[in-house]
Design a protein around this motif. Structure first.
Motif, PDB file in Angstrom:
ATOM      1  N   ASP A  27       0.634  -1.311  -0.168  1.00 47.32           N
ATOM      2  CA  ASP A  27       0.065  -0.110   0.347  1.00 47.32           C
ATOM      3  C   ASP A  27       1.202   1.182  -0.171  1.00 47.32           C
ATOM      4  N   LEU A  28       0.535   1.867  -1.329  1.00 50.90           N
ATOM      5  CA  LEU A  28       2.079   3.412  -1.484  1.00 50.90           C
ATOM      6  C   LEU A  28       1.406   4.034  -1.093  1.00 50.90           C
ATOM      7  N   ASN A  29       0.076   4.162  -0.266  1.00 52.20           N
ATOM      8  CA  ASN A  29      -0.434   5.379  -0.012  1.00 52.20           C
ATOM      9  C   ASN A  29       0.023   6.026   1.224  1.00 52.20           C
ATOM     10  N   HIS A  30       0.044   7.490   1.368  1.00 52.30           N
ATOM     11  CA  HIS A  30       0.378   8.087   2.005  1.00 52.30           C
ATOM     12  C   HIS A  30       1.391   7.306   3.538  1.00 52.30           C
ATOM     13  N   LYS A  31       2.372   6.530   2.418  1.00 53.75           N
ATOM     14  CA  LYS A  31       3.825   6.042   2.494  1.00 53.75           C
ATOM     15  C   LYS A  31       4.977   6.348   1.740  1.00 53.75           C
TER      16      LYS A  31
END
Length: 236
Positions: free
Chosen positions: A159-163
Motif C-alpha cells: 500500500d503506497l498511499n501515504h507511505k
C-alpha cells in the motif's frame, strides 16, 4: 488605498502594499487574499491593475493562485537537497511537515528504450511503473513517476498511499541506496498534472529526473518529479 497622485505605477503601489503586509506579518503564509474585485474596490483601481500586481507577486513566489479557490500567501518553501539520495517523505519530516501520497498508477509495463538504457535492461524486459501525487501538510506539491526493474514486483503488493517508498525499500526489503544522478529542467503542466496539483494547464514546473543505484552499482530506479517551483527551494 493606493495614492493616485504619486508617480509610481498603481500596480506597483498595490504590489508594495501587499508585500509590506507580508513582511510585517499582517498577511501570513496560507492566508487568502481578497478577490480581485474586492481589491479593486478597496484601492480604487481597475481589475487590470490588480491582476498586474498579483501576477507580478505570483511570478516572484510570494503568492499562489489556485483556480476556483483564490489567491493565497505562499507557505514556507520545502528545502530539498538534490545532491542527496533522500526521499520526499524524509525531506518533509526534516522540516516538520506531514508527507502524504496518493497512488495514481502501480502496474507492470513493457520497458521503454529509456528504461533499458538507464536501468541496464534488455528489450522485452518488464518494469514496475508507479505514479503518485505527493502532498506536504495535505497540499499537493508534486507528481512523482518511478520506474523500477521487474525484480521490484513485490511493490505491487504494498500500500503506497501515504507511505514512503524509500522507507519500504530500506526497512522492509533491506535495499541500500548509493549514487543518484539528477538532471533539472523546466516542464509545463499537462491537463492531468494540472488537475492533480490544482493549477492551470501549462503552468511552469521544475522537473527533476533521477537515476538511483545501490552502493554496488545495481540500478534501483529511474524517476521524474514534477514539482511546484514556488513551494520548493532546491539546494545543490
Amino acid at each position: 488605498m493606493v495614492d493616485h497622485s504619486e508617480s509610481a505605477p498603481l500596480y506597483k503601489q498595490l504590489q508594495d502594499k501587499i508585500l509590506d503586509s507580508i513582511h510585517s506579518g499582517t498577511l501570513k503564509p496560507g492566508d487568502k487574499l481578497p478577490t480581485e474585485l474586492e481589491l479593486s474596490e478597496t484601492n480604487n483601481v481597475s481589475r487590470v491593475t490588480v491582476r498586474a500586481a498579483l501576477d507580478s507577486l505570483t511570478s516572484e513566489g510570494y503568492l499562489v493562485r489556485i483556480p476556483g479557490k483564490g489567491t493565497f500567501i505562499t507557505k514556507e518553501k520545502i528545502r530539498k537537497n538534490v545532491t542527496e539520495t533522500i526521499g520526499f517523505s524524509d525531506t518533509c519530516k526534516l522540516q516538520n511537515k506531514v508527507p502524504g501520497a496518493r497512488v495514481i498508477k502501480c502496474v507492470i509495463e513493457e520497458s521503454t528504450a529509456a528504461d533499458q538504457e538507464h536501468l541496464g535492461l534488455k528489450p522485452g524486459d518488464k518494469i514496475i511503473n508507479i505514479e503518485r501525487i505527493r502532498y506536504a501538510d495535505n497540499v499537493p506539491v508534486s507528481v512523482e513517476y518511478t520506474r523500477l526493474p521487474s525484480s521490484f514486483s513485490f511493490l505491487l503488493q504494498e500500500d503506497l498511499n501515504h507511505k514512503s517508498l524509500y522507507e519500504i525499500l530500506r526497512n522492509k526489503h533491506k535495499i541500500a541506496f548509493g549514487i543518484s544522478r539528477k538532471y533539472i529542467v523546466m516542464e509545463y503542466a499537462s491537463f492531468d498534472v494540472a488537475t492533480y496539483l490544482n493549477i492551470e494547464e501549462g503552468h511552469p514546473l521544475l522537473c527533476i529526473r533521477s537515476t538511483v543505484s545501490s552502493p554496488d552499482g545495481k540500478k534501483i530506479h529511474r524517476s521524474k518529479q514534477l514539482i511546484l517551483g514556488d513551494r520548493f527551494e532546491l539546494i545543490v
